[in-house]
Scaffold this active site. Structure first.
Site, PDB file in Angstrom:
ATOM      1  CD1 TRP A   1     -98.686 -12.979  -1.002  1.00 47.11           C
ATOM      2  CD2 TRP A   1     -97.523 -11.006  -1.163  1.00 47.11           C
ATOM      3  NE1 TRP A   1     -99.632 -11.924  -1.485  1.00 47.11           N
ATOM      4  CE2 TRP A   1     -98.989 -11.040  -1.525  1.00 47.11           C
ATOM      5  CE3 TRP A   1     -96.483 -10.117  -1.072  1.00 47.11           C
ATOM      6  CZ2 TRP A   1     -99.326  -9.507  -1.681  1.00 47.11           C
ATOM      7  CZ3 TRP A   1     -97.119  -8.764  -1.348  1.00 47.11           C
ATOM      8  CH2 TRP A   1     -98.258  -8.562  -1.576  1.00 47.11           C
TER       9      TRP A   1
ATOM     10  CG  ASP B   1     -90.523 -12.455   8.446  1.00 44.79           C
ATOM     11  OD1 ASP B   1     -90.807 -11.135   8.424  1.00 44.79           O
ATOM     12  OD2 ASP B   1     -90.570 -12.807   7.165  1.00 44.79           O
TER      13      ASP B   1
ATOM     14  CB  CYS C   1     -93.371   5.826  -4.185  1.00 46.81           C
ATOM     15  SG  CYS C   1     -94.648   5.461  -3.177  1.00 46.81           S
TER      16      CYS C   1
END
Length: 414
Positions: free
Chosen positions: A180, A175, A361
């Protein structure tokens, strides 16, 4: 007033009222929704915004020199964006979106670590104010518009796992930019994968390692403070969510070459990132200066060109259009509901900066050309089934198993 003249030439639908330094109020637009009123404090602020709106509008709002008196900063940006359409060309667009800086960053290791720390090593409490329970800080996957954020983020993990085709336990998964740790933990616990997660954030690393230690799959989880360029393989599967935006345009070839070299001969990679739906261009200068230093958003033309040069197979591509707009709205609503707590962690200026970031955004995904893409890659042409049915079948199987598990949970009386 230069700013009024600029907005009058631009805003023809919607309603935007500007109150200048003398208190004079000017309305631009046709009086229809969306509506907003802003007050600009000082002539220097008016001139700065007019000269460089892509950067100075956000700075003025952040510093309290542009005050929204009716509506919200989202409404202000929405009025402007609705009038821009979805074309990023021409002198007005060059001014509003800052199309001058087209050079990617070199992405050296020390610089990359500094850039990551700028955003991801903020207080852990900050992210608890607006993210889902799993701390997924990337585009969720909404199977229906009315799904809540936690459900949509779980959908995202399931959707990515299905594309990775984890068809047997014990697969080695890398990954890249593991955040987190939520995705890595999910893959290890649900599919029996051995997951190595790499991040450049010390805050994310400590949180991920604590999660791994508490997981029943602890012996299959390994989170490291490491740049992806330093990783040695091979891996059966590689996944990267929300990290490609930070590697720099000059590094696209080397990134995909590293992915190719780390993959086993029958390996599968899945890259999930934000991009532009039109011609290549730079990221908004406010975002680069204050939120994500060094970030670059690719158009798919740039991505596919690099994949072709590296001689990988693009075995599946999907564009998620409004999913991130919905995610960002959920984040912004949560963040603003906890604005007092965010101000206590930092200050009111920080709150306005992040409100502007989240609103800008969302506008990018609703009104402009931002989108999210997921690209599946292999080294061999025959690695995966010849139709996409396995993706849907896997998701349905997982959803059925989740429903069965939920039904077996004991029900407690209120």
């Amino acid at each position: 007033m230069v700013l009024v003249r600029l907005l009058r030439s631009l805003v023809h639908t919607g309603s935007l009222a500007i109150v200048d330094a003398t208190g004079r109020r000017t309305l631009v637009g046709d009086g229809s929704p969306p509506e907003a009123t802003v007050r600009v404090r000082g002539w220097t602020s008016e001139l700065a915004i007019a000269a460089n709106p892509a950067l100075k509008l956000g700075e003025a709002y952040m510093d309290g020199r542009l005050v929204v008196e009716a509506g919200s900063i989202y409404d202000v940006l929405d009025v402007v964006a609705r009038n821009l359409g979805t074309v990023r060309n021409g002198p007005i667009m060059a001014a509003l979106e800052g199309l001058g800086d087209r050079l990617g960053k070199a992405g050296r290791l020390k610089r990359a670590r500094r850039q990551v720390a700028h955003h991801y090593d903020l207080s852990a409490r900050l992210y608890d104010l607006f993210l889902d329970d799993d701390r997924q800080y990337s585009c969720a996957y909404y199977r229906a518009p009315d799904e809540d954020l936690d459900t949509a983020q779980h959908n995202k993990k399931r959707h990515i796992a299905a594309k990775l085709n984890l068809d047997r336990p014990g697969l080695r998964v890398l990954d890249i930019g593991s955040g987190w740790g939520g995705l890595g933990v999910y893959l290890a616990e649900t599919f029996g994968a051995h997951v190595t997660g790499v991040t450049l954030s010390t805050e994310q690393l400590s949180y991920s390692q604590a999660r791994a230690a508490a997981s029943p799959a602890a012996d299959r989880l390994d989170f490291q403070l490491r740049d992806y360029r330093e990783v040695e393989g091979p891996f059966d599967r590689i996944v990267s969510v929300g990290m490609f935006e930070h590697i720099g345009k000059r590094n696209y070839d080397s990134f995909f070459a590293k992915v190719r070299d780390l993959l086993t001969d029958d390996g599968v990679a899945l890259i999930h990132a934000i991009g532009f739906a039109d011609a290549p261009g730079p990221i908004n200068p406010f975002m680069r200066k204050y939120i994500f230093p060094g970030a670059e958003l690719p158009s798919l033309s740039e991505v596919f060109a690099a994949v072709e040069r590296i001689r990988l197979w693009a075995t599946d591509a999907e564009v998620l259009r409004l999913h991130y707009a919905m995610t960002l709205r959920a984040w912004r609503e949560r963040f603003m509901a906890n604005a007092a707590d965010a101000a206590a962690l930092y200050d009111e200026r920080f709150v306005r900066m992040w409100e502007f970031y989240l609103a800008l955004c969302e506008i990018g995904f609703r009104r402009r050309t931002n989108m999210v893409w997921q690209l599946q890659l292999t080294r061999r042409v025959d690695t995966l089934p010849i139709t996409r049915d396995y993706i849907v079948d896997t998701e349905r199987r997982l959803m059925a198993a989740e429903r069965d598990a939920a039904q077996q949970q004991p029900h407690h009386a209120a």
